[in-house]
Design a protein around this motif. Structure first.
Motif, PDB file in Angstrom:
ATOM      1  N   PRO A  95      73.800  44.408 -18.642  1.00 40.23           N
ATOM      2  CA  PRO A  95      75.096  43.997 -19.195  1.00 40.23           C
ATOM      3  C   PRO A  95      76.308  44.485 -18.398  1.00 40.23           C
ATOM      4  O   PRO A  95      77.392  43.913 -18.516  1.00 40.23           O
ATOM      5  CB  PRO A  95      75.085  44.610 -20.604  1.00 40.23           C
ATOM      6  CG  PRO A  95      73.639  44.744 -20.948  1.00 40.23           C
ATOM      7  CD  PRO A  95      72.973  45.089 -19.652  1.00 40.23           C
ATOM      8  N   TYR A  96      76.125  45.503 -17.576  1.00 39.03           N
ATOM      9  CA  TYR A  96      77.255  46.049 -16.826  1.00 39.03           C
ATOM     10  C   TYR A  96      77.660  45.179 -15.644  1.00 39.03           C
ATOM     11  O   TYR A  96      78.698  45.434 -15.019  1.00 39.03           O
ATOM     12  CB  TYR A  96      76.930  47.474 -16.347  1.00 39.03           C
ATOM     13  CG  TYR A  96      77.043  48.513 -17.433  1.00 39.03           C
ATOM     14  CD1 TYR A  96      78.222  49.240 -17.623  1.00 39.03           C
ATOM     15  CD2 TYR A  96      75.981  48.778 -18.282  1.00 39.03           C
ATOM     16  CE1 TYR A  96      78.333  50.194 -18.621  1.00 39.03           C
ATOM     17  CE2 TYR A  96      76.074  49.730 -19.287  1.00 39.03           C
ATOM     18  CZ  TYR A  96      77.252  50.435 -19.454  1.00 39.03           C
ATOM     19  OH  TYR A  96      77.354  51.381 -20.446  1.00 39.03           O
ATOM     20  N   VAL A  97      76.873  44.157 -15.317  1.00 35.46           N
ATOM     21  CA  VAL A  97      77.248  43.310 -14.179  1.00 35.46           C
ATOM     22  C   VAL A  97      78.527  42.531 -14.471  1.00 35.46           C
ATOM     23  O   VAL A  97      79.175  42.044 -13.529  1.00 35.46           O
ATOM     24  CB  VAL A  97      76.117  42.343 -13.791  1.00 35.46           C
ATOM     25  CG1 VAL A  97      74.872  43.097 -13.363  1.00 35.46           C
ATOM     26  CG2 VAL A  97      75.806  41.374 -14.914  1.00 35.46           C
ATOM     27  N   LYS A  98      78.928  42.435 -15.719  1.00 37.11           N
ATOM     28  CA  LYS A  98      80.190  41.754 -16.014  1.00 37.11           C
ATOM     29  C   LYS A  98      81.386  42.561 -15.530  1.00 37.11           C
ATOM     30  O   LYS A  98      82.495  42.042 -15.414  1.00 37.11           O
ATOM     31  CB  LYS A  98      80.316  41.464 -17.505  1.00 37.11           C
ATOM     32  CG  LYS A  98      80.388  42.687 -18.404  1.00 37.11           C
ATOM     33  CD  LYS A  98      80.386  42.276 -19.874  1.00 37.11           C
ATOM     34  CE  LYS A  98      80.372  43.475 -20.807  1.00 37.11           C
ATOM     35  NZ  LYS A  98      80.273  43.090 -22.223  1.00 37.11           N
ATOM     36  N   TYR A  99      81.169  43.844 -15.217  1.00 39.13           N
ATOM     37  CA  TYR A  99      82.259  44.690 -14.719  1.00 39.13           C
ATOM     38  C   TYR A  99      82.294  44.764 -13.197  1.00 39.13           C
ATOM     39  O   TYR A  99      83.271  45.252 -12.624  1.00 39.13           O
ATOM     40  CB  TYR A  99      82.131  46.107 -15.289  1.00 39.13           C
ATOM     41  CG  TYR A  99      82.097  46.150 -16.795  1.00 39.13           C
ATOM     42  CD1 TYR A  99      83.196  45.746 -17.549  1.00 39.13           C
ATOM     43  CD2 TYR A  99      80.953  46.584 -17.476  1.00 39.13           C
ATOM     44  CE1 TYR A  99      83.153  45.770 -18.944  1.00 39.13           C
ATOM     45  CE2 TYR A  99      80.909  46.617 -18.865  1.00 39.13           C
ATOM     46  CZ  TYR A  99      82.014  46.211 -19.586  1.00 39.13           C
ATOM     47  OH  TYR A  99      81.967  46.240 -20.963  1.00 39.13           O
ATOM     48  N   HIS A 139      65.311  39.925 -11.167  1.00 39.31           N
ATOM     49  CA  HIS A 139      66.267  39.765 -12.261  1.00 39.31           C
ATOM     50  C   HIS A 139      67.325  38.763 -11.823  1.00 39.31           C
ATOM     51  O   HIS A 139      67.823  38.827 -10.694  1.00 39.31           O
ATOM     52  CB  HIS A 139      66.905  41.109 -12.621  1.00 39.31           C
ATOM     53  CG  HIS A 139      67.646  41.100 -13.907  1.00 39.31           C
ATOM     54  ND1 HIS A 139      68.943  40.646 -14.021  1.00 39.31           N
ATOM     55  CD2 HIS A 139      67.279  41.481 -15.154  1.00 39.31           C
ATOM     56  CE1 HIS A 139      69.339  40.765 -15.276  1.00 39.31           C
ATOM     57  NE2 HIS A 139      68.349  41.267 -15.986  1.00 39.31           N
ATOM     58  N   GLU A 140      67.687  37.872 -12.697  1.00 37.54           N
ATOM     59  CA  GLU A 140      68.599  36.797 -12.316  1.00 37.54           C
ATOM     60  C   GLU A 140      70.015  37.288 -12.049  1.00 37.54           C
ATOM     61  O   GLU A 140      70.780  36.613 -11.330  1.00 37.54           O
ATOM     62  CB  GLU A 140      68.631  35.726 -13.407  1.00 37.54           C
ATOM     63  CG  GLU A 140      69.124  36.217 -14.768  1.00 37.54           C
ATOM     64  CD  GLU A 140      69.101  35.115 -15.812  1.00 37.54           C
ATOM     65  OE1 GLU A 140      68.731  33.987 -15.465  1.00 37.54           O
ATOM     66  OE2 GLU A 140      69.460  35.400 -16.973  1.00 37.54           O
ATOM     67  N   ARG A 141      70.394  38.443 -12.578  1.00 34.90           N
ATOM     68  CA  ARG A 141      71.771  38.910 -12.415  1.00 34.90           C
ATOM     69  C   ARG A 141      71.891  40.138 -11.512  1.00 34.90           C
ATOM     70  O   ARG A 141      73.003  40.517 -11.146  1.00 34.90           O
ATOM     71  CB  ARG A 141      72.374  39.223 -13.789  1.00 34.90           C
ATOM     72  CG  ARG A 141      72.348  38.034 -14.746  1.00 34.90           C
ATOM     73  CD  ARG A 141      72.950  38.393 -16.083  1.00 34.90           C
ATOM     74  NE  ARG A 141      74.379  38.602 -15.991  1.00 34.90           N
ATOM     75  CZ  ARG A 141      75.122  39.119 -16.970  1.00 34.90           C
ATOM     76  NH1 ARG A 141      74.538  39.506 -18.106  1.00 34.90           N
ATOM     77  NH2 ARG A 141      76.412  39.273 -16.826  1.00 34.90           N
TER      78      ARG A 141
END
Length: 322
Positions: A132-136, A147-149
């Motif tokens: 979830p931290y990839v949004k930052y 992993h896709e992200r």
């Protein structure tokens, strides 16, 4: 503290001209640039990096998260830092000591915009916590994952390990003992698959020698030599986790008066600096170039560009231990 407006006033130019002259971005005549730089030197001016970060939305600081400073980790760290610095970025190290809470601190630094991106050398936390931290900001992994992200710059160690096995076979060794790393790692599973395919290819009995898992240090290599002496001296070659295990085997064998490779051959993995000093056959693992690819992925996302990744391959470095 002196600000950009005071520098501009002293140089007799506009604040925007002074800013361009100090940043090196945009056109400024040589005369005006000289006046601005002279004024900045007079005032001992240094830019406010926090203010610049707020203005641009980036810190040009990257976080590198590693559990410890093992040799291969240092190679990756060095390669990543060099690539980052050449592009004008700085790197903050988060050494976790295999503590999940330290990994969370690095992730929170990304969320708070203290760093623009993170690269994980190795992590203990579960992916559902990290993802979830990839949004930052961008997150890249050296540890093998799919992993896709979260992209990973891993190399499939099936290929590298097969090089070692094929080399040992070509040298006449048939009773090969496999020394693996952490049993939970995907790289270990790839090496196990490589050995199974290797045995099928040559019609070898995969159970002629026991295999070992969760080994990675020189002390493990030393213990393996004593195991060999105490259990029938069956293996005639060892394909090892890494150069540290191989180095432990070679040094302990020599202390005990054994002959390498006459008594048994040893092949390492990584091609660390000391492998050359020990005359150790090993598989070259281009760690520093993987680090360069990790930075290229991060930079591409931050700067919205598309930097090419360097194609990488394992290769055998044959020395005296085989």
């Amino acid at each position: 503290m002196t600000n950009i407006k005071e520098i501009a006033r002293r140089a007799g130019v506009s604040p925007s001209t002074a800013s361009r002259a100090l940043s090196g971005k945009g056109y400024v005549s040589e005369e005006k640039k000289r006046k601005v730089l002279a004024a900045a030197e007079e005032f001992d001016y240094a830019p406010n990096l926090n203010a610049l970060s707020l203005k641009t939305g980036t810190t040009r600081r990257l976080g590198l998260v590693a559990p410890e400073f093992a040799e291969s980790v240092s190679l990756f760290t060095g390669g990543f830092v060099r690539a980052a610095e050449e592009a004008g970025y700085t790197v903050t190290l988060f050494i976790t000591g295999y503590d999940k809470s330290k990994e969370l601190e690095a992730l929170e630094a990304l969320r708070r915009k203290q760093v623009d991106a993170l690269v994980f050398v190795l992590f203990q936390s579960e992916l559902p916590l990290i993802a979830p931290y990839v949004k930052y900001g961008p997150i890249v992994s050296w540890q093998r994952l799919v992993h896709e992200r979260i992209p990973s710059v891993f190399m499939d160690q099936y290929d590298g390990y097969m090089l070692a096995l094929e080399h040992l076979y070509a040298k006449g060794y048939r009773r090969i003992c496999n020394v693996y790393g952490a049993s939970t790692r995907l790289n270990t599973q790839s090496r196990i698959e490589a050995f199974a395919d290797f045995c099928r290819k040559y019609g070898l009995d995969p159970g002629v020698c026991p295999s070992f898992q969760n080994m990675g240090d020189t002390e493990d290599g030393e213990r393996l030599v004593h195991w060999w002496l105490e259990n029938g001296r069956i293996p005639d070659a060892f394909a090892t986790t890494n150069d540290r295990v191989a180095a432990g085997m070679v040094s302990e064998a020599r202390r005990l008066g054994l002959r390498i490779p006459e008594d048994f051959a040893v092949c390492g993995f990584d091609n660390l600096d000391f492998a050359h000093m020990l005359d150790l056959t090993t598989i070259h693992y281009p760690v520093d170039e993987q680090a360069g690819n990790a930075f290229a992925i991060i930079r591409s996302q931050i700067e919205e560009t598309d930097l090419p990744l360097k194609p990488l391959k394992f290769h055998l470095v044959e020395r005296a231990t085989t």
